[in-house]
Scaffold this motif. Structure first.
Motif, PDB file in Angstrom:
ATOM      1  N   ARG A   1      13.690  -2.643  -0.683  1.00 24.43           N
ATOM      2  CA  ARG A   1      12.254  -2.563  -0.985  1.00 24.43           C
ATOM      3  C   ARG A   1      11.634  -1.312  -0.360  1.00 24.43           C
ATOM      4  NH1 ARG A   1       7.728  -5.864  -2.123  1.00 24.43           N
ATOM      5  NH2 ARG A   1       5.861  -5.249  -0.970  1.00 24.43           N
TER       6      ARG A   1
ATOM      7  N   LEU B   1       9.915   1.742  -2.480  1.00 27.07           N
ATOM      8  CA  LEU B   1       8.514   2.120  -2.334  1.00 27.07           C
ATOM      9  C   LEU B   1       8.377   3.568  -1.875  1.00 27.07           C
ATOM     10  CD1 LEU B   1       6.963  -1.109  -0.757  1.00 27.07           C
ATOM     11  CD2 LEU B   1       6.989  -0.384  -3.158  1.00 27.07           C
TER      12      LEU B   1
ATOM     13  N   ARG C   1       2.894   1.967   1.470  1.00 27.22           N
ATOM     14  CA  ARG C   1       1.976   0.833   1.335  1.00 27.22           C
ATOM     15  C   ARG C   1       1.000   1.036   0.186  1.00 27.22           C
ATOM     16  NH1 ARG C   1      -0.366  -0.087   7.321  1.00 27.22           N
ATOM     17  NH2 ARG C   1       1.593   0.251   8.434  1.00 27.22           N
TER      18      ARG C   1
ATOM     19  N   MET D   1       1.865  -0.466  -3.503  1.00 22.44           N
ATOM     20  CA  MET D   1       1.551  -1.848  -3.863  1.00 22.44           C
ATOM     21  C   MET D   1       0.078  -2.182  -3.652  1.00 22.44           C
ATOM     22  SD  MET D   1       4.393  -2.926  -5.007  1.00 22.44           S
ATOM     23  CE  MET D   1       3.905  -4.625  -5.285  1.00 22.44           C
ATOM     24  N   SER D   2      -0.574  -1.534  -2.679  1.00 20.76           N
ATOM     25  CA  SER D   2      -1.973  -1.878  -2.412  1.00 20.76           C
ATOM     26  C   SER D   2      -2.862  -1.532  -3.593  1.00 20.76           C
ATOM     27  CB  SER D   2      -2.468  -1.164  -1.156  1.00 20.76           C
ATOM     28  OG  SER D   2      -2.453   0.239  -1.331  1.00 20.76           O
TER      29      SER D   2
ATOM     30  N   GLY E   1       1.450  -8.310  -8.364  1.00 23.17           N
ATOM     31  CA  GLY E   1       2.241  -7.474  -7.467  1.00 23.17           C
ATOM     32  C   GLY E   1       3.736  -7.642  -7.699  1.00 23.17           C
TER      33      GLY E   1
ATOM     34  N   TYR F   1       4.693  -5.910 -10.908  1.00 22.05           N
ATOM     35  CA  TYR F   1       4.734  -4.459 -10.757  1.00 22.05           C
ATOM     36  C   TYR F   1       5.974  -4.033  -9.978  1.00 22.05           C
ATOM     37  CZ  TYR F   1       3.246   0.282  -9.522  1.00 22.05           C
ATOM     38  OH  TYR F   1       3.183   1.639  -9.360  1.00 22.05           O
ATOM     39  N   TYR F   2       6.311  -4.817  -8.942  1.00 24.28           N
ATOM     40  CA  TYR F   2       7.509  -4.507  -8.164  1.00 24.28           C
ATOM     41  C   TYR F   2       8.759  -4.603  -9.048  1.00 24.28           C
ATOM     42  CZ  TYR F   2      11.004  -4.691  -4.445  1.00 24.28           C
ATOM     43  OH  TYR F   2      12.088  -4.445  -3.656  1.00 24.28           O
TER      44      TYR F   2
END
Length: 631
Positions: A93, A97, A163, A166-167, A611, A614-615
């Motif tokens: 992960r 990201l 961060r 995803m935020s 979320g 989207y991930y």
């Protein structure tokens, strides 16, 4: 094979030299290092491999972080396949990201980085009384984790960028009130039902299986009637206590150690001071700093005229909000607690003296030394027990390293038994019987999962030689040897007949309960008045009325186009149930605060779902894949 190696050591060394040396010539040392250090690929992200070595390092780092934040936690909790796989998922992960942040050109400004570091509680603990960061302790802390301030701050900056990936989804998620109410009303809906339960226990007296049925079940389910493999072992444990018991500390060495550590044992001198601060930031314009200096100089003149009025002048004029109300008192502090120029001035004063103007990055200080706490000089005799303990521990640590190497070599070279190693190192040979692969309750080395793993390895079972030396914990090594081994086997039918009968009776009673329940369901659908049901109850996901979850879900999912509605529910080992749904009731009216809270909860669920979606999209786009199965 191993016997040959032991008996022909020199021959094997020569052969290995002939095999390895040409390889170094052809491929070089770097090739060997990359092969050794990388390991197998366990995952990929955007075409970049994550190796077994990366995974191991990440898990070690995770365990160390948990150990430092929770010193009393048992690290064995993290030494499980599930915990290690979770680390791999987190590693994938993080990499994913980071790649996404790079592709989206996301970053973190210097001000955002500074704000994040200021919020870090570990870093906050390193701040001095005047608010400045103790850079020496900061570097030492990071060094223990193998990082420099630059690498740590680069990592934090990368984390902040990651961060944002995803935020952005979370802050833009939106759930309408109407949609939330429709979903929540359906989820919390109530139904008025009647239930008939068909429990296997009601049919036990009707079941009387024949021996032939029992034998048939036994043969079809032989794996249920096996005895686990067992082993009796002898084992030896080498730890610091075993090494330390024979250490005698020479008197001369003890006195030398005392002299070398006299300052540490006595403690450090501390000083108590009060100050008056006139703020002037280091980056402020020169005119502003000159004005602050002039004001401070005027105060210094007043203090020198009336030293007894120092506390009153500090209350009225000091701009240090933390100490002004206390007359400028800073309490006791040692060296390293204040900025350098303040510290030098304070430690140069005598008790009761007042300094001149002291300039720091915060402004201008007037310091008055109010007290000095001298370290207590302790005698050798008063510290003897503590000194001996420290020296013995240091000597034991060094001796343990030597003994560990000896221990490892002895249990391998004299693998027919542990007695030679035990005698050489003055250890006790211990015994444990009837061990299984899985540890049982007890805090002994024989119950350690690492030792059991090597005890039940194929080579240990087959040859009954010493296992390798295994590190059970820091400064704890152990080796074992199987003295008796009983393999797993299917127990004879006569020995387990009672257990077989118990299982057959339970299965047949359950079958009969389900069969009768299905028959009654069909009958009662055709003739509802003939149904024998419980009293009416109202159930929901919030109020299940002591009903099994599977029954509640079946009742709430049953079609209500035509009421009453009938549904049969298989309760597994608990039998069968027939449910009659008589009426649909709206959810209990929630108060305004409760309704708002539920809508907020729904919005969080919705954002979480977006979320996750989207991930999943990012994983597909950047081809993130874990190549090993979940352990």
């Amino acid at each position: 094979m191993f016997d040959f190696v032991r008996k022909h050591t020199r021959v094997m060394q020569f052969l290995l030299f002939l095999l390895i040396f040409p390889s170094f010539v052809l491929f070089g040392l770097e090739g060997y290092n990359s092969f050794r250090e990388g390991g197998a690929t366990v995952a990929t992200v955007d075409g970049q491999d994550i190796t077994q070595g990366d995974w191991d390092a990440a898990h070690r780092s995770q365990v160390e972080r948990m150990r430092s934040s929770m010193p009393n936690v048992d690290v064995k909790l993290f030494d499980t396949p599930e915990a290690k796989y979770s680390t791999l998922e987190r590693l994938v992960r993080d990499r994913l990201l980071q790649v996404a942040a790079s592709q989206l050109r996301l970053g973190a400004s210097d001000s955002r980085l500074a704000a994040e570091l200021q919020q870090n509680p570990t870093i906050a603990a390193l701040r001095r009384a005047d608010g400045t960061l103790d850079m020496d302790r900061y570097r030492q802390l990071l060094a223990t984790q193998g990082m420099s301030p630059e690498s740590f701050e680069a990592q934090v900056r990368a984390d902040l960028a990651a961060r944002q990936v995803m935020s952005g989804v979370g802050v833009t998620s939106f759930s309408s009130v109407a949609l939330a109410d429709v979903t929540l009303n359906a989820f919390y809906e109530q139904r008025q039902v009647q239930v008939a339960r068909f429990a296997p226990g009601n049919y036990l007296s009707q079941i009387n299986p024949t021996d032939a049925e029992l034998e048939t079940y036994y043969k079809a389910n032989a794996d249920k009637f096996q005895s686990a493999e067992r082993a009796d072992i002898e084992y030896v444990v080498l730890n610091l206590a075993a090494v330390q018991k024979d250490i005698v500390v020479p008197e001369a060495e003890l006195k030398t150690y005392f002299e070398q550590n006299a300052a540490r044992l006595a403690g450090l001198e501390e000083r108590r001071a009060s100050h008056i601060l006139i703020n002037a930031d280091k980056a402020a314009p020169a005119a502003e700093r000159d004005a602050a200096r002039t004001k401070a100089q005027a105060l210094l003149v007043d203090v020198q005229k009336s030293p007894a009025q120092f506390a009153e002048l500090a209350r009225k004029n000091s701009q240090d909000t933390g100490s002004a109300a206390k007359g400028g008192d800073l309490d006791f502090f040692g060296r390293g607690a204040m900025v350098k120029s303040f510290e030098e001035a304070a430690f140069a004063l005598k008790k009761g003296e007042i300094s001149g103007l002291v300039e720091t990055e915060f402004g201008f200080h007037i310091i008055r030394l109010t007290d000095i706490k001298q370290p207590e000089q302790k005698s050798f005799e008063s510290q003897r027990a503590k000194l001996e303990q420290e020296v013995r521990a240091q000597l034991a640590q060094r001796k343990f390293a030597e003994a560990a190497e000896q221990f490892t070599n002895l249990v391998y070279e004299q693998s027919d038994g542990l007695k030679p190693a035990a005698e050489r190192l003055k250890l006790d040979v211990q015994y444990a019987s009837n061990l299984a692969r899985e540890p049982v309750a007890g805090n002994t080395a024989a119950n350690n999962p690492k030792l059991l793993a090597v005890v039940f390895s194929p080579d240990s079972i087959e040859k009954k030689r010493n296992t390798e030396a295994v590190e059970l914990a820091p400064n704890v090594l152990a080796a074992a040897r199987i003295t008796r081994y009983s393999p797993a086997r299917t127990l004879p039918f006569d020995e387990v007949k009672a257990r077989v009968r118990e299982q057959v009776v339970a299965q047949q009673a359950n079958d009969r309960a389900r069969a009768e329940g299905a028959v009654k369901l069909a009958e009662w659908k055709a003739s509802p008045d003939a149904a024998k049901l419980s009293a009416v109850i109202v159930i929901s996901r919030e109020a299940k009325q002591a009903q099994p979850n599977v029954l509640v879900e079946a009742a709430l999912r049953a079609s209500t186009q035509a009421l009453p509605s009938w549904v049969g529910v298989d309760l597994g080992a608990s039998g069968y149930a027939v449910v009659k749904v008589e009426k649909v009731l709206p959810r209990d009216a929630a108060n305004a605060a409760g309704l708002a809270r539920e809508r907020d909860q729904y919005a969080q669920w919705w954002a979480s779902a977006e979320g996750l979606a989207y991930y999943k999209l990012l994983k597909e786009k950047f081809k993130a894949e874990i190549k090993i199965a979940r352990l």
